[in-house]
Design a protein around this motif. Structure first.
Motif, PDB file in Angstrom:
ATOM      1  N   LEU A  10       0.828  -1.210   0.000  1.00 29.02           N
ATOM      2  CA  LEU A  10       0.000   0.000   0.000  1.00 29.02           C
ATOM      3  C   LEU A  10       0.863   1.262   0.000  1.00 29.02           C
ATOM      4  O   LEU A  10       0.551   2.230  -0.705  1.00 29.02           O
ATOM      5  N   ASP A  11       1.938   1.239   0.778  1.00 28.37           N
ATOM      6  CA  ASP A  11       2.848   2.393   0.795  1.00 28.37           C
ATOM      7  C   ASP A  11       3.484   2.600  -0.577  1.00 28.37           C
ATOM      8  O   ASP A  11       3.625   3.733  -1.035  1.00 28.37           O
ATOM      9  N   ALA A  12       3.854   1.507  -1.239  1.00 25.32           N
ATOM     10  CA  ALA A  12       4.454   1.609  -2.572  1.00 25.32           C
ATOM     11  C   ALA A  12       3.442   2.145  -3.580  1.00 25.32           C
ATOM     12  O   ALA A  12       3.784   2.981  -4.427  1.00 25.32           O
ATOM     13  N   ALA A  55      19.249   5.897  -1.791  1.00 25.73           N
ATOM     14  CA  ALA A  55      18.566   4.612  -1.642  1.00 25.73           C
ATOM     15  C   ALA A  55      19.557   3.457  -1.714  1.00 25.73           C
ATOM     16  O   ALA A  55      19.481   2.503  -0.917  1.00 25.73           O
ATOM     17  N   ALA A  56      20.500   3.525  -2.647  1.00 20.90           N
ATOM     18  CA  ALA A  56      21.500   2.456  -2.772  1.00 20.90           C
ATOM     19  C   ALA A  56      22.361   2.356  -1.523  1.00 20.90           C
ATOM     20  O   ALA A  56      22.663   1.255  -1.052  1.00 20.90           O
ATOM     21  N   GLY A  62      22.683  -2.139   4.894  1.00 23.84           N
ATOM     22  CA  GLY A  62      21.809  -2.980   5.703  1.00 23.84           C
ATOM     23  C   GLY A  62      20.486  -2.347   6.075  1.00 23.84           C
ATOM     24  O   GLY A  62      19.731  -2.910   6.864  1.00 23.84           O
ATOM     25  N   GLY A  63      20.185  -1.192   5.528  1.00 20.80           N
ATOM     26  CA  GLY A  63      18.899  -0.551   5.794  1.00 20.80           C
ATOM     27  C   GLY A  63      17.775  -1.299   5.098  1.00 20.80           C
ATOM     28  O   GLY A  63      17.997  -2.061   4.156  1.00 20.80           O
ATOM     29  N   SER A  64      16.585  -1.074   5.548  1.00 18.99           N
ATOM     30  CA  SER A  64      15.430  -1.789   4.990  1.00 18.99           C
ATOM     31  C   SER A  64      14.841  -1.043   3.805  1.00 18.99           C
ATOM     32  O   SER A  64      15.066   0.153   3.619  1.00 18.99           O
ATOM     33  N   ALA A  68      14.186   3.136   3.024  1.00 17.11           N
ATOM     34  CA  ALA A  68      14.483   3.804   1.753  1.00 17.11           C
ATOM     35  C   ALA A  68      13.212   4.416   1.164  1.00 17.11           C
ATOM     36  O   ALA A  68      13.227   5.538   0.658  1.00 17.11           O
ATOM     37  N   MET A  69      12.105   3.681   1.255  1.00 13.84           N
ATOM     38  CA  MET A  69      10.852   4.181   0.695  1.00 13.84           C
ATOM     39  C   MET A  69      10.315   5.365   1.503  1.00 13.84           C
ATOM     40  O   MET A  69       9.774   6.304   0.925  1.00 13.84           O
TER      41      MET A  69
END
Length: 85
Positions: A10-12, A55-56, A62-64, A68-69
């Protein structure tokens, strides 16, 4: 697990809709021409590289995907507010 996937989906989808709105607002700004359009075109190109690198880096360290979103959503909302004025 399923609820986390649904929330992410839903967030995407929400992010996709907001991005389309920003793209439409930018196209209107570019269609007007002039100095403001030139500035917006430069800003748009510069933002792409920064957003990709950010984002990269988040994912590489190790971030989720959620983190990033969230950052991308924040940038999109700021652009939407700025272009809607």
């Amino acid at each position: 697990m399923f609820s986390a996937w649904m929330k992410f989906s839903l967030d995407a989808a929400r992010l996709g809709c907001e991005m389309q709105t920003v793209m439409a607002l930018r196209m209107l700004k570019l269609a007007q021409g002039g100095k403001a359009a030139e500035t917006e075109a430069r800003r748009m190109v510069a933002e792409k590289g920064v957003a990709f690198a950010e984002a990269a880096t988040t994912l590489a360290t190790g971030g989720s995907m959620n983190k990033a979103m969230r950052r991308m959503s924040s940038r999109v909302r700021k652009n939407k507010r700025r272009l809607s004025r």
